[in-house]
Design a protein around this motif. Structure first.
Motif, PDB file in Angstrom:
ATOM      1  N   ASP A  49       0.826  -1.215   0.000  1.00 43.20           N
ATOM      2  CA  ASP A  49       0.000   0.000   0.000  1.00 43.20           C
ATOM      3  C   ASP A  49       0.859   1.263   0.000  1.00 43.20           C
ATOM      4  O   ASP A  49       0.555   2.223  -0.715  1.00 43.20           O
ATOM      5  CB  ASP A  49      -0.931   0.009   1.215  1.00 43.20           C
ATOM      6  N   GLU A  50       1.925   1.245   0.788  1.00 45.33           N
ATOM      7  CA  GLU A  50       2.823   2.404   0.842  1.00 45.33           C
ATOM      8  C   GLU A  50       3.484   2.637  -0.514  1.00 45.33           C
ATOM      9  O   GLU A  50       3.645   3.781  -0.956  1.00 45.33           O
ATOM     10  CB  GLU A  50       3.892   2.217   1.925  1.00 45.33           C
ATOM     11  N   PHE A  51       3.869   1.554  -1.174  1.00 41.76           N
ATOM     12  CA  PHE A  51       4.489   1.668  -2.496  1.00 41.76           C
ATOM     13  C   PHE A  51       3.516   2.308  -3.484  1.00 41.76           C
ATOM     14  O   PHE A  51       3.869   3.235  -4.208  1.00 41.76           O
ATOM     15  CB  PHE A  51       4.945   0.297  -2.995  1.00 41.76           C
ATOM     16  N   HIS A  52       2.271   1.818  -3.480  1.00 39.54           N
ATOM     17  CA  HIS A  52       1.295   2.368  -4.419  1.00 39.54           C
ATOM     18  C   HIS A  52       0.952   3.817  -4.083  1.00 39.54           C
ATOM     19  O   HIS A  52       0.747   4.636  -4.982  1.00 39.54           O
ATOM     20  CB  HIS A  52       0.039   1.499  -4.466  1.00 39.54           C
ATOM     21  N   LYS A  53       0.949   4.147  -2.827  1.00 39.03           N
ATOM     22  CA  LYS A  53       0.699   5.530  -2.423  1.00 39.03           C
ATOM     23  C   LYS A  53       1.842   6.415  -2.944  1.00 39.03           C
ATOM     24  O   LYS A  53       1.622   7.502  -3.448  1.00 39.03           O
ATOM     25  CB  LYS A  53       0.618   5.627  -0.901  1.00 39.03           C
ATOM     26  N   PHE A  54       3.059   5.899  -2.829  1.00 35.51           N
ATOM     27  CA  PHE A  54       4.235   6.636  -3.320  1.00 35.51           C
ATOM     28  C   PHE A  54       4.146   6.821  -4.838  1.00 35.51           C
ATOM     29  O   PHE A  54       4.372   7.918  -5.360  1.00 35.51           O
ATOM     30  CB  PHE A  54       5.511   5.892  -2.925  1.00 35.51           C
ATOM     31  N   VAL A  55       3.826   5.746  -5.549  1.00 30.70           N
ATOM     32  CA  VAL A  55       3.744   5.808  -7.005  1.00 30.70           C
ATOM     33  C   VAL A  55       2.662   6.791  -7.439  1.00 30.70           C
ATOM     34  O   VAL A  55       2.877   7.597  -8.353  1.00 30.70           O
ATOM     35  CB  VAL A  55       3.481   4.408  -7.602  1.00 30.70           C
ATOM     36  N   ARG A  56       1.522   6.784  -6.760  1.00 34.50           N
ATOM     37  CA  ARG A  56       0.445   7.727  -7.104  1.00 34.50           C
ATOM     38  C   ARG A  56       0.844   9.166  -6.817  1.00 34.50           C
ATOM     39  O   ARG A  56       0.354  10.082  -7.475  1.00 34.50           O
ATOM     40  CB  ARG A  56      -0.821   7.380  -6.325  1.00 34.50           C
ATOM     41  N   SER A  57       1.755   9.363  -5.862  1.00 33.54           N
ATOM     42  CA  SER A  57       2.146  10.723  -5.515  1.00 33.54           C
ATOM     43  C   SER A  57       3.138  11.307  -6.528  1.00 33.54           C
ATOM     44  O   SER A  57       3.413  12.516  -6.493  1.00 33.54           O
ATOM     45  CB  SER A  57       2.761  10.764  -4.116  1.00 33.54           C
ATOM     46  N   LEU A  58       3.667  10.482  -7.403  1.00 40.10           N
ATOM     47  CA  LEU A  58       4.639  10.980  -8.387  1.00 40.10           C
ATOM     48  C   LEU A  58       3.998  11.768  -9.499  1.00 40.10           C
ATOM     49  O   LEU A  58       2.915  11.688  -9.859  1.00 40.10           O
ATOM     50  CB  LEU A  58       5.442   9.823  -8.991  1.00 40.10           C
TER      51      LEU A  58
END
Length: 58
Positions: A49-58
């Motif tokens: 979930d943290e990874f996907h949150k990071f990717v969406r924040s890019l």
């Protein structure tokens, strides 16, 4: 009640308590293993979930 009957009764109680202790210990171990597995699953899910949150924040 004779001494022999009394001894057999005491041995039966000891065996019952021993079996109860073994079963309780086994259940506790199973709970600990399940908790550890669930913790690992939760950590992986959180990382995902943290990874996907990071990717969406890019």
């Amino acid at each position: 009640m004779s001494q022999e009957e009394f001894a057999k009764g005491v041995m039966a109680l000891c065996k019952a308590f021993h079996n109860l202790a073994v079963e309780t210990s086994r259940k506790r171990e199973e709970q600990e293993v399940e908790k550890a597995l669930q913790s690992t699953i939760n950590k992986k899910k959180k990382a995902h979930d943290e990874f996907h949150k990071f990717v969406r924040s890019l």
